[in-house]
Scaffold this active site. Structure first.
Site, mmCIF file in Angstrom:
data_model
loop_
_atom_site.group_PDB
_atom_site.id
_atom_site.type_symbol
_atom_site.label_atom_id
_atom_site.label_comp_id
_atom_site.label_asym_id
_atom_site.label_seq_id
_atom_site.Cartn_x
_atom_site.Cartn_y
_atom_site.Cartn_z
ATOM 1 N N ASP A 288 0.858 -1.165 0.000
ATOM 2 C CA ASP A 288 0.000 0.000 0.000
ATOM 3 C C ASP A 288 0.907 1.232 0.000
ATOM 4 O OD1 ASP A 288 -3.251 0.478 1.528
ATOM 5 O OD2 ASP A 288 -2.103 1.753 0.171
HETATM 6 C C1 GLC Z 1 -4.237 4.235 -0.417
HETATM 7 C C2 GLC Z 1 -5.179 3.103 -0.057
HETATM 8 C C3 GLC Z 1 -5.217 2.008 -1.077
HETATM 9 C C4 GLC Z 1 -4.998 2.574 -2.459
HETATM 10 C C5 GLC Z 1 -3.569 3.098 -2.488
HETATM 11 C C6 GLC Z 1 -3.171 3.614 -3.866
HETATM 12 O O1 GLC Z 1 -3.499 4.637 0.702
HETATM 13 O O2 GLC Z 1 -5.004 2.490 1.213
HETATM 14 O O3 GLC Z 1 -6.492 1.362 -0.944
HETATM 15 O O4 GLC Z 1 -5.180 1.569 -3.432
HETATM 16 O O5 GLC Z 1 -3.360 4.105 -1.509
HETATM 17 O O6 GLC Z 1 -3.795 4.792 -4.162
#
Ligand code: GLC
Length: 721
Positions: A288
């Site tokens: 993440d």
């Molecule tokens: C965010 C979210 C995740 C998302 C990622 C990319 O922090 O937790 O669900 O896909 O960043 O944008």
């Protein structure tokens, strides 16, 4: 996994330098640069905490432009981008990767396509209330067709985090509190996104998330600790992730949270023992955002180098935007602390998904023409409207206030009735608010006799000339989604004040709720004759709401998340255990002094413009499954669709079991007066559970089988297994 890819992967990887291998594990996004020497996020924080004024922030933003890190790309230091979302830019960067780097390895473009790209459909929590996998797959296919036309190869979806605490803002992004519905929702989305051939231009790889149990954060506070028994983890949270892996999802995103003290990002039990060894997953594991670096904050790594070492050893293939791998992996491999074979494994996973997507043979899968032709087709809007209508839940309809007569004169109140931008809900980053149709817009198109007041001004004048008053209230899109937990889920005081004023006129009042989570609405439930839960319904919000209010469509949605009466009841969910003193009237039972035992609206609940009755419930043991039949009749005057639900309760087990568990559901179309039989087959394996020592044990002895229109169904048959 196709053999010929493996040979091509090995052959290509054997040519790669250490730096090129590490470059493939780097995902970055465009970053804003300008007359400021801090990151954009830091600049935002400086404004939020008053270190710079809004005017200063705006001035600095005036100097900003996007930096796509093209020099790093040319040097082979980037394998993937997040958040590009337009074909011209994607092709520009792809051209550099393919034509200007030594090995010409194509880029992988990831994007958050959670509930539509340009044709934004209802938020997942809303769409889950349709209880219709075929619909979920259909809207997933539309999302893939639009997003791939904009250059997207991989979506960071579906999110299948079971969520039982309405305080958590991200309850909006999944399929609610039930493990079966989240599993079915996730599988349908994987099929919709990926289609039948990943090399096709309109196929988008699915990245299931957030692995695992992100929805169980303590106190509903985002990113908070997750600490639970292995029994609970495996029975209540893991099945949706496994279902998506079994359905062929090609990527996985570990969750920000820890599980019992080990952050998912560096959890080798989760990412290697379970995901790869036990489930046989051979796709891409991508962190993440910034999660690897944040292992230092977690307190599991002393610095970025330590975090990088732990993450790569645990099975994290790609680093999303923390720059940990690009900064630390070379030295870790050269020092021998990270075997190059481990790095090679991660590189192979990245190359594999690129081969599977056909990017080596066809790196330019879209262009401006395809993109401009792909968006917001009429057929897509029609699907968005269908999804919105099916997602809405009629919570109350006293004295048949609804449906409205075609010539009803409406007094319409509340900013959400006109604010298009709020209709998309959280995580609609590719959306254009102007594409959304509000209730006010839809009233104009439909030539409804209405008068609108955003804040209740001229209320009495409007009320005198109206047959019915409609209040559009609830949450703006920023009030749910990521980093949007609420310590109080009570509907806002200003909304209550508006509704009280409307009720005081004596005219019938209808509340249309726009929200990304269950809200506590006890006062509305008591005094307002009609309440329609619309959630954040997407681009066709207005038309869909009028379709339901005027009865063009008979509402059929059912809640996939419990509505507590008070925040203090959270977490509140239907599949709870009974305790030795189930909450009741007498004092010494499990309850609160200052809140009811029951929820305001239970899981599975939703009204219709007709009524249904159930009977002839039968449960029969077959060789390897339970066979359940129940009759359902439409006892009203209107045709409708009823979501028939089948629950079980193992009444005496080796560990206490939930008072209800959903084991089957079917949407049944019934003409007025018609009766049909619904059938469910429940494999005995699906009734098994874990004992104290984590042995999987069968359900034995008395099993109660319930069937009905929500989780309080009383119709029950007992059977001895
Ligand atoms: C965010 C979210 C995740 C998302 C990622 C990319 O922090 O937790 O669900 O896909 O960043 O944008």
């Amino acid at each position: 996994m196709s053999k010929d890819y493996e040979e091509r992967i090995q052959e290509l990887r054997s040519k790669m330098t250490l730096e090129e291998k590490i470059g493939q594990l780097q995902q970055c996004g465009p970053s804003l640069v300008g007359a400021f020497d801090v990151s954009f996020d830091e600049l935002l924080n400086m404004m939020f905490d008053g270190r710079i004024t809004k005017e200063e922030f705006d001035r600095l933003m005036g100097t900003a432009e996007q930096d796509y890190h093209e020099e790093d790309l040319r040097a082979g230091k980037i394998g993937s981008y997040n958040g590009i979302g337009d074909s011209a830019m994607a092709n520009r960067l792809q051209k550099i990767a393919v034509e200007e780097t030594r090995l010409g390895i194509p880029l992988l473009f990831g994007y958050d396509v959670i509930h539509g790209f340009r044709t934004v459909t209802p938020i997942p929590l809303a769409e889950s209330c349709a209880w219709e996998p075929a619909l979920w797959e259909k809207t997933g296919r539309v999302a893939a067709q639009e997003a791939t036309a904009a250059g997207v190869h991989l979506t960071f979806a579906p999110m299948v985090d079971v969520a039982k605490d309405a305080r958590w803002g991200r309850v909006s992004e999944g399929a609610g509190e039930d493990v079966l519905l989240n599993s079915d929702y996730g599988v349908a989305k994987v099929m919709g996104f990926q289609g039948d051939d990943l090399t096709k231009e309109d196929a988008m790889a699915a990245c299931l998330k957030h692995f695992a149990a992100y929805g169980a954060g303590e106190a509903g506070r985002d990113y908070n600790r997750v600490d639970m028994s292995m029994q609970r983890l495996w029975e209540e949270y893991m099945p949706p992730y496994q279902a998506c892996v079994d359905a062929g999802a090609r990527a996985v995103m570990p969750a920000f949270n820890d599980i019992n003290g080990v952050p998912c990002t560096v959890n080798s039990w989760l990412l290697r023992d379970i995901l790869r060894e036990k489930w046989g997953f051979n796709g891409l594991v991508i962190s993440d955002s910034n999660a690897i670096a944040e292992c230092v904050d977690h307190g599991i790594a002393k610095d970025k180098r330590d975090a990088s070492k732990q993450a790569i050893l645990a099975g994290m293939d790609m680093d999303m935007s923390s720059n940990s791998y690009i900064e630390c992996l070379k030295e870790l491999v050269e020092s021998g602390e990270v075997p190059e074979s481990v790095l090679d494994g991660a590189v192979d996973d990245v190359l594999r998904i690129k081969f599977e997507l056909g990017l080596f043979d066809n790196p330019y899968q879209t262009d401006g023409q395809r993109e401009s032709q792909a968006m917001l087709k009429d057929e897509y809007r029609a699907i968005a409207r269908e999804a919105a209508v099916k997602s809405m839940v009629l919570l109350k309809n006293e004295n048949q206030v609804l449906p409205l007569k075609a010539d009803a004169k409406i007094g319409l109140f509340g900013s959400l009735a006109a604010d298009k931008g709020q209709m998309t809900g959280a995580w609609a980053i590719g959306a254009n608010p102007e594409d959304c149709v509000s209730i006010v817009d839809a009233c104009e198109v439909r030539r409804i006799s209405y008068r609108y007041s955003e804040n209740g001004s001229d209320l009495l004048k409007i009320a005198v000339d109206s047959d019915v008053l409609v209040a559009a209230i609830g949450e703006k899109k920023e009030e749910s989604g990521e980093a949007a937990s609420r310590a109080d889920i009570m509907v806002r005081q200003e909304d209550l004040a508006l509704v009280r004023d409307l009720l005081a006129t004596g005219k019938p009042v209808i509340v249309v709720l726009f929200n990304g989570r269950p809200l506590a609405i006890p006062e509305l439930a008591e005094h307002v004759p009609a309440i329609l839960e619309a959630w954040h319904p997407g681009v066709e919000a207005g038309p869909a709401i009028l379709d339901v209010l005027f009865g063009d469509v008979n509402p059929s949605g059912k809640l996939t998340t419990t509505f507590p009466a008070a925040t203090g009841q959270c977490p509140m969910y239907y599949a709870h255990i009974n305790t030795g003193r189930p909450g009741g009237k007498s004092k010494f039972t499990s309850k609160y002094l200052d809140a009811p035992v029951e929820p305001l609206y239970p899981f599975g609940y939703g009204l219709s413009y007709t009524t249904y009755a159930y009977g002839d419930l039968k449960a029969e043991k077959k060789e390897d499954s339970l066979h359940v039949t129940v009759s359902v009749s439409n006892t009203g005057e209107r045709d409708g669709e009823e979501i028939v639900q089948c629950y079980v309760q193992d009444v005496a087990a080796k560990r206490v079991r939930p008072v209800r568990q959903l084991k089957g559901y079917k949407k049944v179309g019934l003409k007025a007066g018609e009766t049909k039989q619904a059938e469910f087959t429940i494999p005995y394996e699906e009734l098994s559970y874990y004992d104290w020592n984590m042995n999987k044990v069968p359900c034995e002895g008395i099993l109660r089988v319930y069937a009905g229109g929500d989780s309080r169904a009383e119709l029950m048959e007992e059977i001895i297994l």
